[in-house]
Design a protein around this motif. Structure first.
Motif, PDB file in Angstrom:
ATOM      1  N   LEU A  87       0.852  -1.184   0.000  1.00 53.06           N
ATOM      2  CA  LEU A  87       0.000   0.000   0.000  1.00 53.06           C
ATOM      3  C   LEU A  87       0.888   1.234   0.000  1.00 53.06           C
ATOM      4  CD1 LEU A  87      -2.666  -1.014   2.662  1.00 53.06           C
ATOM      5  CD2 LEU A  87      -3.204  -0.269   0.334  1.00 53.06           C
ATOM      6  N   GLY A 108      -2.730  -0.478  -3.750  1.00 50.95           N
ATOM      7  CA  GLY A 108      -3.577   0.531  -3.143  1.00 50.95           C
ATOM      8  C   GLY A 108      -2.816   1.812  -2.892  1.00 50.95           C
ATOM      9  N   ALA A 122      -8.129  -0.985   5.067  1.00 50.41           N
ATOM     10  CA  ALA A 122      -7.274  -1.078   3.881  1.00 50.41           C
ATOM     11  C   ALA A 122      -6.337  -2.276   3.981  1.00 50.41           C
ATOM     12  CB  ALA A 122      -6.473   0.209   3.716  1.00 50.41           C
ATOM     13  N   THR A 131      -7.928  -4.664  -3.807  1.00 50.29           N
ATOM     14  CA  THR A 131      -7.231  -3.388  -3.860  1.00 50.29           C
ATOM     15  C   THR A 131      -7.918  -2.422  -2.896  1.00 50.29           C
ATOM     16  OG1 THR A 131      -8.641  -2.701  -5.696  1.00 50.29           O
ATOM     17  CG2 THR A 131      -6.502  -3.656  -6.252  1.00 50.29           C
ATOM     18  N   TYR A 132      -7.232  -1.320  -2.577  1.00 53.29           N
ATOM     19  CA  TYR A 132      -7.861  -0.317  -1.722  1.00 53.29           C
ATOM     20  C   TYR A 132      -7.288   1.056  -2.054  1.00 53.29           C
ATOM     21  CZ  TYR A 132     -10.112   1.985   2.161  1.00 53.29           C
ATOM     22  OH  TYR A 132     -10.916   2.826   2.891  1.00 53.29           O
ATOM     23  N   PHE A 133      -8.187   2.029  -2.229  1.00 52.69           N
ATOM     24  CA  PHE A 133      -7.799   3.404  -2.479  1.00 52.69           C
ATOM     25  C   PHE A 133      -8.566   4.303  -1.527  1.00 52.69           C
ATOM     26  CE2 PHE A 133      -7.465   0.995  -6.378  1.00 52.69           C
ATOM     27  CZ  PHE A 133      -6.199   1.319  -6.848  1.00 52.69           C
TER      28      PHE A 133
END
Length: 221
Positions: A87, A108, A122, A131-133
């Motif tokens: 991340l 991410g 996250a 995924t992470y945003f």
């Protein structure tokens, strides 16, 4: 070096500012299931920590560091430690930076103004293969979608269920071999599906597929 056996998600924090490292560690401390087991203030130190702690599953990497920039570090982690989910962590964001993170192998992009619960979410999401945003970053990606190249929805793109499944895996940075193993099909079949997906969606790159999958809610933010 003796390794600690744990069912927790083991995290590496990388930032050249120790105050930031301690702040993030404090945010994570009260959350069961997520544990910081190593920190680093530079890219070379981060790679050494990953070698020393093979149980690390997620790395939070600051993008703006001396000696080895965060993007370069993400690339090294992807090559040397492919099971580690990375991340990016930054104070600022723009389309080019997000694209660089994804191209380097990140899954991410987080802003440093985030709160503890979002950080834990996250980490858990990417550890599970998603995924992470941060919301602001996700909105930026969606706003930048080339409208003329993107169908209104999956049905309009006429993706088959198998193509949709493979699109999700491509958007999560899975290789053809990874996808073939997971779905129990040949790499040649994966490559055929991949070509069809790019043709049907009008996307030109894996970054474009991430944007498309985000807009169509095919991957979890």
């Amino acid at each position: 070096m003796e390794q600690v056996v744990t069912d927790d998600i083991c995290v590496l924090l990388v930032d050249d500012h120790r105050l930031v490292l301690e702040g993030v560690r404090t945010l994570l401390r009260p959350n069961g299931g997520v544990r910081v087991i190593a920190t680093a203030t530079s890219g070379p130190e981060a790679l050494a920590q990953l070698r020393a702690h093979p149980g690390i599953g997620v790395a939070l990497v600051d993008l703006h560091m001396p000696i080895m920039p965060g993007i370069e570090l993400i690339g090294h982690i992807r090559e040397q430690f492919p099971r580690v989910r990375v991340l990016a962590l930054s104070m600022a964001y723009d389309v080019a930076s997000v694209q660089e993170v994804l191209a380097a192998g990140g899954v991410g992009y987080l802003l440093k103004n985030l709160l503890g619960p979002e950080l834990v979410t996250a980490i858990r999401r990417v550890a599970a293969g998603n995924t992470y945003f941060s919301p602001e970053v996700a909105s930026l990606l969606l706003d930048q979608l080339p409208r003329q190249a993107q169908p209104a929805n999956v049905q309009a793109a006429r993706l088959t269920p198998r193509e949709t499944e493979i699109l999700q895996l491509i958007a999560r940075e899975k290789s053809n071999l990874d996808i073939a193993d997971q779905l129990n099909i040949s790499e040649r079949t994966v490559e055929t599906h991949r070509k069809n997906i790019f043709t049907k969606t009008g996307c030109k790159s894996a970054v474009g597929l991430v944007q498309y999958a985000l807009r169509e809610k095919l991957i979890v933010l």
